[in-house]
Design an enzyme around this catalytic site. Structure first.
Site, PDB file in Angstrom:
ATOM      1  N   GLY A  84       2.343   4.076   3.182  1.00  0.00           N
ATOM      2  CA  GLY A  84       3.613   3.114   2.683  1.00  0.00           C
ATOM      3  C   GLY A  84       3.920   3.527   1.408  1.00  0.00           C
ATOM      4  O   GLY A  84       5.352   3.403   1.089  1.00  0.00           O
ATOM      5  N   GLU A 132       0.834   2.558  -5.297  1.00  0.00           N
ATOM      6  CA  GLU A 132       0.660   1.738  -4.344  1.00  0.00           C
ATOM      7  C   GLU A 132       2.771   0.707  -4.549  1.00  0.00           C
ATOM      8  O   GLU A 132       3.108   1.066  -5.298  1.00  0.00           O
ATOM      9  CB  GLU A 132       0.345   0.750  -4.893  1.00  0.00           C
ATOM     10  CG  GLU A 132       0.076  -1.287  -3.775  1.00  0.00           C
ATOM     11  CD  GLU A 132      -0.751  -0.315  -2.546  1.00  0.00           C
ATOM     12  OE1 GLU A 132      -0.379   0.557  -1.621  1.00  0.00           O
ATOM     13  OE2 GLU A 132      -1.245  -1.047  -1.942  1.00  0.00           O
ATOM     14  N   ASP A 133       2.372   0.991  -3.305  1.00  0.00           N
ATOM     15  CA  ASP A 133       4.022   0.493  -2.968  1.00  0.00           C
ATOM     16  C   ASP A 133       4.202  -0.918  -3.127  1.00  0.00           C
ATOM     17  O   ASP A 133       5.497  -1.296  -4.156  1.00  0.00           O
ATOM     18  CB  ASP A 133       4.465   0.812  -1.329  1.00  0.00           C
ATOM     19  CG  ASP A 133       3.348   0.216   0.138  1.00  0.00           C
ATOM     20  OD1 ASP A 133       2.350  -0.624  -0.542  1.00  0.00           O
ATOM     21  OD2 ASP A 133       3.156   0.365   0.674  1.00  0.00           O
ATOM     22  N   ASP A 155       0.894  -7.553  -3.273  1.00  0.00           N
ATOM     23  CA  ASP A 155       0.817  -8.753  -3.179  1.00  0.00           C
ATOM     24  C   ASP A 155       0.028  -9.670  -3.328  1.00  0.00           C
ATOM     25  O   ASP A 155      -0.051 -10.568  -4.519  1.00  0.00           O
ATOM     26  CB  ASP A 155       1.221  -8.716  -1.826  1.00  0.00           C
ATOM     27  CG  ASP A 155       0.978 -10.215  -0.532  1.00  0.00           C
ATOM     28  OD1 ASP A 155       2.481  -9.769  -0.158  1.00  0.00           O
ATOM     29  OD2 ASP A 155       0.427 -10.697   0.026  1.00  0.00           O
ATOM     30  N   LYS A 161       4.842  -9.078  -5.798  1.00  0.00           N
ATOM     31  CA  LYS A 161       5.153 -10.675  -5.797  1.00  0.00           C
ATOM     32  C   LYS A 161       4.226 -11.609  -6.896  1.00  0.00           C
ATOM     33  O   LYS A 161       3.090 -11.457  -6.333  1.00  0.00           O
ATOM     34  CB  LYS A 161       4.442 -10.661  -4.268  1.00  0.00           C
ATOM     35  CG  LYS A 161       5.379 -10.035  -3.443  1.00  0.00           C
ATOM     36  CD  LYS A 161       5.418 -10.213  -2.119  1.00  0.00           C
ATOM     37  CE  LYS A 161       5.874  -9.113  -1.043  1.00  0.00           C
ATOM     38  NZ  LYS A 161       5.725  -9.691   0.459  1.00  0.00           N
ATOM     39  N   PHE A 185       9.031 -11.141   3.225  1.00  0.00           N
ATOM     40  CA  PHE A 185       8.461  -9.660   3.393  1.00  0.00           C
ATOM     41  C   PHE A 185       9.489  -8.406   3.352  1.00  0.00           C
ATOM     42  O   PHE A 185      10.539  -9.050   4.393  1.00  0.00           O
ATOM     43  CB  PHE A 185       7.958 -10.208   5.376  1.00  0.00           C
ATOM     44  CG  PHE A 185       6.765  -8.836   5.891  1.00  0.00           C
ATOM     45  CD1 PHE A 185       5.691  -8.563   5.615  1.00  0.00           C
ATOM     46  CD2 PHE A 185       7.548  -8.469   7.011  1.00  0.00           C
ATOM     47  CE1 PHE A 185       5.114  -7.168   6.457  1.00  0.00           C
ATOM     48  CE2 PHE A 185       7.479  -6.745   7.241  1.00  0.00           C
ATOM     49  CZ  PHE A 185       6.081  -6.528   6.661  1.00  0.00           C
ATOM     50  N   ASP A 203       6.845  -0.998   6.488  1.00  0.00           N
ATOM     51  CA  ASP A 203       7.117  -0.909   7.773  1.00  0.00           C
ATOM     52  C   ASP A 203       6.108  -2.230   8.377  1.00  0.00           C
ATOM     53  O   ASP A 203       5.849  -3.255   7.623  1.00  0.00           O
ATOM     54  CB  ASP A 203       5.292  -0.034   8.331  1.00  0.00           C
ATOM     55  CG  ASP A 203       3.886  -0.905   8.453  1.00  0.00           C
ATOM     56  OD1 ASP A 203       3.927  -1.139   6.919  1.00  0.00           O
ATOM     57  OD2 ASP A 203       3.641  -0.940   9.655  1.00  0.00           O
ATOM     58  N   ARG A 229       9.612   2.650   7.860  1.00  0.00           N
ATOM     59  CA  ARG A 229       8.985   3.778   6.816  1.00  0.00           C
ATOM     60  C   ARG A 229       9.746   4.348   6.217  1.00  0.00           C
ATOM     61  O   ARG A 229      10.019   4.944   4.882  1.00  0.00           O
ATOM     62  CB  ARG A 229       7.577   4.248   7.490  1.00  0.00           C
ATOM     63  CG  ARG A 229       6.063   3.694   6.918  1.00  0.00           C
ATOM     64  CD  ARG A 229       5.026   4.476   7.293  1.00  0.00           C
ATOM     65  NE  ARG A 229       4.459   3.201   8.204  1.00  0.00           N
ATOM     66  CZ  ARG A 229       3.272   2.972   7.005  1.00  0.00           C
ATOM     67  NH1 ARG A 229       3.770   2.448   6.282  1.00  0.00           N
ATOM     68  NH2 ARG A 229       2.861   2.389   7.568  1.00  0.00           N
TER      69      ARG A 229
HETATM   70  P1  5GP Z   1      -2.513  -7.320  -0.491  1.00  0.00           P
HETATM   71  O1  5GP Z   1      -3.783  -6.462  -0.863  1.00  0.00           O
HETATM   72  O2  5GP Z   1      -1.985  -7.233  -2.671  1.00  0.00           O
HETATM   73  O3  5GP Z   1      -2.329  -8.789  -0.490  1.00  0.00           O
HETATM   74  O4  5GP Z   1      -1.555  -6.566   0.309  1.00  0.00           O
HETATM   75  C1  5GP Z   1      -0.607  -5.035  -0.737  1.00  0.00           C
HETATM   76  C2  5GP Z   1      -0.599  -4.521   1.293  1.00  0.00           C
HETATM   77  O5  5GP Z   1      -0.728  -4.995   1.593  1.00  0.00           O
HETATM   78  C3  5GP Z   1       0.289  -3.318   0.388  1.00  0.00           C
HETATM   79  O6  5GP Z   1      -0.049  -2.167  -0.060  1.00  0.00           O
HETATM   80  C4  5GP Z   1       1.574  -3.037   2.103  1.00  0.00           C
HETATM   81  O7  5GP Z   1       1.217  -2.066   3.062  1.00  0.00           O
HETATM   82  C5  5GP Z   1       1.025  -4.220   2.555  1.00  0.00           C
HETATM   83  N1  5GP Z   1       2.765  -5.293   2.430  1.00  0.00           N
HETATM   84  C6  5GP Z   1       2.168  -6.609   1.051  1.00  0.00           C
HETATM   85  N2  5GP Z   1       3.167  -7.268   0.913  1.00  0.00           N
HETATM   86  C7  5GP Z   1       3.782  -6.247   1.638  1.00  0.00           C
HETATM   87  C8  5GP Z   1       5.521  -6.318   2.502  1.00  0.00           C
HETATM   88  O8  5GP Z   1       6.192  -7.543   2.235  1.00  0.00           O
HETATM   89  N3  5GP Z   1       5.376  -5.646   3.482  1.00  0.00           N
HETATM   90  C9  5GP Z   1       5.306  -4.663   3.597  1.00  0.00           C
HETATM   91  N4  5GP Z   1       6.124  -4.390   4.941  1.00  0.00           N
HETATM   92  N5  5GP Z   1       3.908  -4.746   3.540  1.00  0.00           N
HETATM   93  C10 5GP Z   1       3.758  -5.488   2.040  1.00  0.00           C
END
Ligand code: 5GP
Length: 183
Positions: free
Chosen positions: A52, A106-107, A110, A139, A160, A167, A173
């Site tokens: 990502g 990191e993209d 969350d 977020k 989302f 993706d 992507r």
């Molecule tokens: P976390 O571990 O912080 O809950 O999630 C991080 C990862 O989840 C990110 O690197 C990404 O790959 C994915 N992710 C989190 N939110 C989104 C979103 O809104 N859209 C997409 N496509 N991926 C997300």
């Protein structure tokens, strides 16, 4: 920006953040990182979290003005549109980071599960001397970790999104702009 909605698999997404606005956020992050690392005499590692973060890291890298090394890692905690909470180390680091200062790119953050687990792994297992977290998107309503996020491009509500590397089950992507799910 095209105003049309797009369809990926079974879901529809509507335009959300245009490419130019994304690049403004990358400019801002690059300015902060360059200011912090200006004149450093080590070679910090820019760590791209695959897949990502490829577009984000690519843009950021072009704006970094101190000597740095690009390293990648592949992790996974997402399937479909919900975080699974488990962070899998799918592919190891493409190069050792032992004794190095690392900036994780990191993209999106969350819950923070991925980034916090990665930071701990780099410090405890991989021997990084320092780890900073850089994310294009955050977020804040969902992030629940005490760890400081060193560089944040933009804060967004809990929805989302896809595009610019992000993706939905591997589709989206390649889209320049960011789109949000159309409930
Ligand atoms: P976390 O571990 O912080 O809950 O999630 C991080 C990862 O989840 C990110 O690197 C990404 O790959 C994915 N992710 C989190 N939110 C989104 C979103 O809104 N859209 C997409 N496509 N991926 C997300």
């Amino acid at each position: 920006m095209k105003e049309e909605k797009i369809r990926l698999h079974d879901k529809t997404f509507k335009p959300y953040i245009r490419h130019e606005r994304i690049l403004d956020a990358v400019d801002g992050i690059a300015r902060e990182i360059n200011a912090d690392f200006h004149g450093c005499d080590d070679i910090p590692v820019i760590l791209c979290v695959l897949n990502g973060s490829i577009p984000f890291t690519g843009e950021l890298l072009q704006r970094i003005d101190f000597p740095c090394q690009l390293v990648s890692i592949k992790l996974s905690s997402y399937q479909g549109t919900k975080s699974t909470g488990t962070v899998l180390n799918v592919m190891g680091l493409t190069s050792s980071v032992r004794g190095r200062r690392v900036i994780i790119c990191e993209d999106i953050v969350d819950t923070g599960n991925t980034i916090v687990a990665l930071k701990e792994m780099l410090l405890d297992k991989e021997g990084a001397s320092e780890v900073r977290i850089c994310t294009l998107l955050l977020k804040p309503e969902v992030y629940d970790k005490p760890d400081k996020l060193d560089y944040v491009g933009m804060e967004i509500p809990n929805a989302f999104i896809v595009g610019f590397g992000l993706d939905y089950d591997e589709l989206g992507r390649n889209i320049r702009d960011i789109y949000v799910i159309d409930e």
